[in-house]
Design an enzyme around this catalytic site. Sequence first.
Site, PDB file in Angstrom:
ATOM      1  N   GLU A 251      -0.283   4.180 -13.456  1.00  0.00           N
ATOM      2  CA  GLU A 251      -1.598   3.809 -12.855  1.00  0.00           C
ATOM      3  C   GLU A 251      -2.154   4.771 -13.656  1.00  0.00           C
ATOM      4  O   GLU A 251      -1.789   6.399 -13.953  1.00  0.00           O
ATOM      5  CB  GLU A 251      -1.369   4.494 -11.107  1.00  0.00           C
TER       6      GLU A 251
ATOM      7  N   ARG B 140       4.106   2.509  -2.780  1.00  0.00           N
ATOM      8  CA  ARG B 140       4.095   3.466  -3.618  1.00  0.00           C
ATOM      9  C   ARG B 140       4.441   2.185  -4.802  1.00  0.00           C
ATOM     10  O   ARG B 140       5.150   1.168  -4.262  1.00  0.00           O
ATOM     11  CB  ARG B 140       5.531   3.679  -4.234  1.00  0.00           C
TER      12      ARG B 140
ATOM     13  N   HIS C 152      -5.609   1.992  -6.267  1.00  0.00           N
ATOM     14  CA  HIS C 152      -5.054   3.119  -5.005  1.00  0.00           C
ATOM     15  C   HIS C 152      -5.931   3.581  -4.880  1.00  0.00           C
ATOM     16  O   HIS C 152      -6.459   5.108  -4.782  1.00  0.00           O
ATOM     17  CB  HIS C 152      -4.643   4.261  -6.004  1.00  0.00           C
TER      18      HIS C 152
ATOM     19  N   VAL D 177       1.171  -1.276  -0.204  1.00  0.00           N
ATOM     20  CA  VAL D 177       0.283   0.130   0.333  1.00  0.00           C
ATOM     21  C   VAL D 177       1.030   1.039   0.369  1.00  0.00           C
ATOM     22  O   VAL D 177       0.712   1.992   0.393  1.00  0.00           O
ATOM     23  CB  VAL D 177      -1.202  -0.012   1.453  1.00  0.00           C
TER      24      VAL D 177
END
Lengths: 318, 318
Positions: free
Chosen positions: A253, A224, A272, A222
């Site tokens: 992303e 990067r 994310h 969680v």
Amino acid sequence: MTTPLILVLGTDPPPRLGRLTGRARVRYADGRTLAGQLPDADVLLVWDVTSDAVREAWPGPGRRPGWVHTASAGVDRLLCPELAASPTVVTNARGVFELPIAEYVAGLVLAFAKDLPRTLEYQRHHRWQHRETRALAGSRAVVVGAGPIGREIMRLLHGLGVRVALVGRTARRTIHGAGDLDRLAAGADWVIGAAPLTEETRGMFDARFFGLLQPSAHFINVGRGPLTVEDDLAEALRRHWIAGAALDVFQEEPLSPADPLWEVPGLLISPHMSGDTAGWRDRLGEQFVSLYERWAAGEPLPGTVDVQRGYVPSTDIP
Amino acid sequence: MTTPLILVLGTDPPPRLGRLTGRARVRYADGRTLAGQLPDADVLLVWDVTSDAVREAWPGPGRRPGWVHTASAGVDRLLCPELAASPTVVTNARGVFELPIAEYVAGLVLAFAKDLPRTLEYQRHHRWQHRETRALAGSRAVVVGAGPIGREIMRLLHGLGVRVALVGRTARRTIHGAGDLDRLAAGADWVIGAAPLTEETRGMFDARFFGLLQPSAHFINVGRGPLTVEDDLAEALRRHWIAGAALDVFQEEPLSPADPLWEVPGLLISPHMSGDTAGWRDRLGEQFVSLYERWAAGEPLPGTVDVQRGYVPSTDIP
């Protein structure tokens, strides 16, 4: 003194900025216009935290704002050598994301322990298939990253009876140093990445690392995306080196619909969102307004980022 | 005194019984042969907890064992008026299922708060779709059932920052009485069924009850299937009276592949496994052996079931 100018990187207006009416002027920039507007700004608010525009525009000519605030926990997207060398103060969204991310991680750990993804799959096939699940209490977790997020993850998992080791850059008090990581990871049921992205942490979760873990271990990132070598994780899962994994952050992303990661067996993918509980944008807007009031009054800003290290040193966190 | 006879209802041999070699004789019965063997037994161990054979065979002629132990938390399947009126002592698997079930409930609550079922669905479609999730800390839960399982659920959720109200049959100390349930449920984010099945609790979660809840509420049943009127729950979900539900227990188990429940939107179905963490059968076997040693020594058995009420009264629980 003229009214200070806040330059907002992003096109969505942040909530709560209206509270500063008469006390600040506000302008907006995007990746294309940032460089031209930067010399006029007293304050830069990085609201679009997916943009690399600051890192790109900062080294250019002209005056630079004395304070940059980013509405994110991580500061890796904006730091560059020129910003690190400058007197500009950098602050981040400390306090907003810790508890939501810790809850999210606790949810993932419990979902794996209780085999919830398979339960949902069996339900789609109308299949009644009893399994034994894992006890969470008494299991072992290693949380990589000893900042506020890592510590909140430790607190919640500890409340669920998990024995948690926290690993930071350097050992101090109850925190293990990086040199202990391999040994701790080798005995862990849950390995959780919550470290800042720096040149030391980039790619740290690679084939070598996954090869250390127990076959029953689960890996969760969680922090990067670039902490994880995604191909190595996919291979470790395919070879059953580990039992499962969850990624909320990725090298790129959003993850492309064609990315092979979507189909890796045992890999849970989320977009994310671990820190984003309802009202998060309001809290981010409020936080900036509150910091601005301190800044405008000439007061020091709490918890500023160490731009050399690339994160807020935990000694500066109450 | 002859060596006592333990009659085991079930065909799988329980682990650890070998420790009683020389101190007990062991025979096995199934639903067909139980009635014939019951008069010879000193102790009845209900190992197949899915069977209704005890309730059916008990009223028959002949001597009856003085002690019945069931390897389950619930005793509803074996109680009948004749057993309730007899001097036979009944014990259950107190201590084995509490923590596993509480962890399972915490996992379901977090899965709903963090929208995990939808995340898995989107992953199947390679769909990157960010959503805001719910904060668990500060939300409100009502746990229906104030026995050891309900109290363990309260403890774990409380550790996650949830404000939990526990509802039992009668109010005492920190426990609400049944008369408070409607009011508490109307303000709850999470309603969790963990009550014993008695004539008072059968069908308590029905259309009237679901009509009390908030549209954002989730309902979870880990108690007994017949607490819930399944058709009413399905209808409440279809009408969006509540946001979601999870059932681990059902009117009829296993749930038939043709059952319409499998396809109810927002309903998560698991195959009666919430309490069954790895090694559970070993722990059940050990518990029986330990109780047998007390019984054989003429010592009183702890936490016996109140056969009139149909559960272990919490005043008898340390």
